[in-house]
Design an enzyme around this catalytic site. Structure first.
Site, mmCIF file in Angstrom:
data_model
loop_
_atom_site.group_PDB
_atom_site.id
_atom_site.type_symbol
_atom_site.label_atom_id
_atom_site.label_comp_id
_atom_site.label_asym_id
_atom_site.label_seq_id
_atom_site.Cartn_x
_atom_site.Cartn_y
_atom_site.Cartn_z
ATOM 1 N N ASN A 56 60.341 63.221 6.655
ATOM 2 C CA ASN A 56 61.589 63.653 6.456
ATOM 3 C C ASN A 56 61.790 65.070 5.781
ATOM 4 O OD1 ASN A 56 64.672 62.838 5.636
ATOM 5 N ND2 ASN A 56 63.728 63.750 3.527
ATOM 6 N N GLU A 57 62.756 65.486 6.550
ATOM 7 C CA GLU A 57 63.055 67.198 6.059
ATOM 8 C C GLU A 57 61.839 68.034 5.538
ATOM 9 O OE1 GLU A 57 66.247 67.187 3.164
ATOM 10 O OE2 GLU A 57 67.589 66.587 4.721
ATOM 11 N N GLU B 130 70.908 62.470 9.372
ATOM 12 C CA GLU B 130 71.487 62.464 8.254
ATOM 13 C C GLU B 130 72.666 63.252 8.286
ATOM 14 O OE1 GLU B 130 69.821 63.100 4.258
ATOM 15 O OE2 GLU B 130 67.803 62.616 4.999
HETATM 16 O O1 AHR Z 1 70.781 61.618 1.654
HETATM 17 C C1 AHR Z 1 70.247 62.504 0.451
HETATM 18 C C2 AHR Z 1 69.292 63.392 0.612
HETATM 19 O O2 AHR Z 1 69.596 64.324 1.517
HETATM 20 C C3 AHR Z 1 68.172 62.697 1.286
HETATM 21 O O3 AHR Z 1 67.199 62.054 0.602
HETATM 22 C C4 AHR Z 1 67.203 63.883 1.885
HETATM 23 O O4 AHR Z 1 66.742 63.552 3.122
HETATM 24 C C5 AHR Z 1 68.536 64.962 2.207
HETATM 25 O O5 AHR Z 1 68.327 66.179 1.617
#
Ligand code: AHR
Length: 512
Positions: A172-173, A292
């Site tokens: 993730n990210e 997201e």
């Molecule tokens: O959705 C909230 C947060 O936003 C998530 O954990 C992250 O992946 C993003 O920065």
């Protein structure tokens, strides 16, 4: 009154609506899991602790695929902590959100909950603190039929049959300095490539998503995708995009035009992925997973539920974190973001609104209390229900307005689908005009309209303003109501969209 003229043609389609566009996201963050979807002892909870009042709203929302368990959380998470007898599961510090994770809810609970919800699972693995070994082991645990250490452990833990999870996110990210185990594109690209290979050795049928950029504003945006895809092109199917929007200092004009950035972001990632394809002489295309997106007010240091203040309050279990209350303006913006995703449905194949319950979510729930729909619930639910069949490519000629961030922007934003099986065309509109209604004329080519089946609008309620939201005591203050005056016959549809509104019109059509 502003004006917009839209033309659609039965022969100009972009392809089938990817149903995974209507995805959502459950992270172990704040009250999304605990007191959101899972609250043993709540009067509405079943024997598993799954809140049935929340589940009912999830079904009504129509989410198709749900990403789990994070988010930033996943980059410090040991998936094995969430399996086996609950009393043996460890309590751990979650550094991402500065909370104590009890692990009372884990992979088995999420699989059981997803089956009740009727949603597909999109499982994210930890490529922050962990690597290739944990990646291949979770796939073996989830998907291998039996006769091995991990698959037999799954059976021992109550699920003899494989979970058969198809969709996996490789971390993730990982481009974000805030991420636990943040990496350079080079470091991440190599790790993702090797993790992907090892996961596919266990199950060749899985689909894999490589991390793209956390927003189009990241300093590494573009370079990141190019490097990561150069390493992973043969191993992955999708590259991810994340984007959150908010109104900055009262600049509502720019906020309402946020989808211009979504369009730019998507089109730039497509261009980069296709450039890597050409350079590497690859045959397949990499598609996009916008896993997201939402409106998120990343505001004031003084706000109690902001992550830095949550951290100051010490280590707690599931505190309130970023429980944004969404108003009419936010719902209109969410409608335009959904339009952007649908208009790019030939390449954006997955999208997940973040998140599902309580944490920047369409559904709010109170511990021991009720659950209700936020304003942003409504455009999502209607589009998830009605956007079916083929995506129509539209020609739009709308009056414009000026805003500081994007300059001249269409007042009317629109997307449309055609379902040949049911003989229905659905159009999803947003009127960004704050003061002015919009007169909309749609020319239908290749179809004759028989009648308007449904015309609904979300607008400022009587006595309210653009900041009106749904609350626990007024849960239905903002919702959908009939849009009066929409008329369709032959090759024409006419409607008037109220100022600052989101609307859906569904037509019965026959081919001509
Ligand atoms: O959705 C909230 C947060 O936003 C998530 O954990 C992250 O992946 C993003 O920065």
């Amino acid at each position: 009154m502003s004006r917009a003229r839209i033309t659609l043609d039965r022969d100009f389609t972009l392809g089938e609506v990817p149903r995974r566009l209507f995805g959502s996201f459950v992270e172990h963050m704040g009250r999304c899991v605990y007191t959101g979807i899972f609250e043993p002892g709540h009067p509405e909870a079943d024997e598993n602790g799954f809140r049935q009042d929340v589940l009912k709203l999830v079904k009504e929302l129509g989410a198709t695929v749900i990403r789990y368990p994070g988010g930033n959380f996943v980059s410090g998470y040991n998936w094995e902590d969430g399996i086996g007898p609950r009393e043996n599961r460890p309590r751990r510090l979650d550094g991402a959100w500065h909370t104590v994770e009890t692990n009372a809810f884990g992979l088995h609970e999420f699989v059981d909950w997803s089956r009740q919800a009727g949603t597909e699972i999109m499982e994210a693995i930890n490529l922050g603190t962990r690597g290739v070994d944990a990646a291949r082991e979770i796939v073996e645990y989830a998907n291998h039929p039996g006769g091995t250490y991990w698959s037999d452990l799954r059976a021992k833990n109550g699920h003899k049959d494989p979970f058969d999870i198809k969709l996996w996110c490789l971390g993730n990210e990982m481009d974000g300095p805030w991420q636990i185990g943040h990496k350079t594109a080079e470091e991440y690209g190599r790790l993702a490539q090797e993790a992907a290979k090892a996961m596919r050795f266990v199950d060749p049928d899985i689909e894999l998503v490589a991390c793209g950029s956390s927003s189009s504003g990241m300093p590494t945006f573009g370079d990141w995708e190019q490097t990561v895809l150069t390493h992973t092109y043969d191993e992955v199917d999708y590259v991810s995009l994340h984007a959150y929007y908010q109104e900055h200092e009262g600049d509502v004009g720019s906020f309402l035009a946020s989808a211009v950035d979504t369009d730019y972001f998507i089109e730039s990632v497509i261009a980069t992925a296709d450039a890597v394809r050409a350079k590497g002489k690859h045959k397949k295309h990499i598609n996009l997973s916008f896993d997201e997106w939402n409106v998120w007010y990343q505001r004031g240091l003084d706000t109690e539920d902001q992550p830095h203040n949550v951290a100051k309050a010490g280590w707690r279990e599931h505190p309130r974190v970023i429980e944004d209350k969404y108003n009419v303006t936010d719902a209109v913006v969410v409608g335009t973001l959904l339009n952007s995703l649908l208009r790019h449905g030939d390449r954006v194949k997955i999208a997940n609104q973040a998140q599902l319950v309580n944490v920047i979510a369409p559904i709010l729930s109170e511990e021991n209390g009720p659950a209700w729909r936020q304003t942003i619930f409504h455009p999502f639910a209607r589009m998830a229900e009605l956007a079916r069949g083929q995506i129509l490519r539209l020609s739009v000629d709308s009056d414009k307005y000026e805003n500081a961030r994007f300059g001249g922007t269409d007042l009317v934003d629109v997307s449309a689908t055609w379902n040949e099986e049911t003989g229905r065309v659905a159009l999803f509109f947003a009127n960004r005009g704050l003061e002015e209604a919009a007169d909309v004329e749609v020319a239908l080519r290749g179809f004759d309209a028989r009648r308007v089946i449904r015309a609904e609008v979300l607008e400022i309620p009587e006595g309210g303003d653009r900041f009106t939201a749904n609350t626990q005591s007024t849960p239905n203050q903002v919702g959908l109501k009939p849009l009066e005056g929409a008329k369709a016959s032959g090759s024409e549809l006419r409607a008037t969209l109220p100022a600052l509104s989101w609307a859906v019109i569904e037509l019965e059509v026959v081919k001509n």
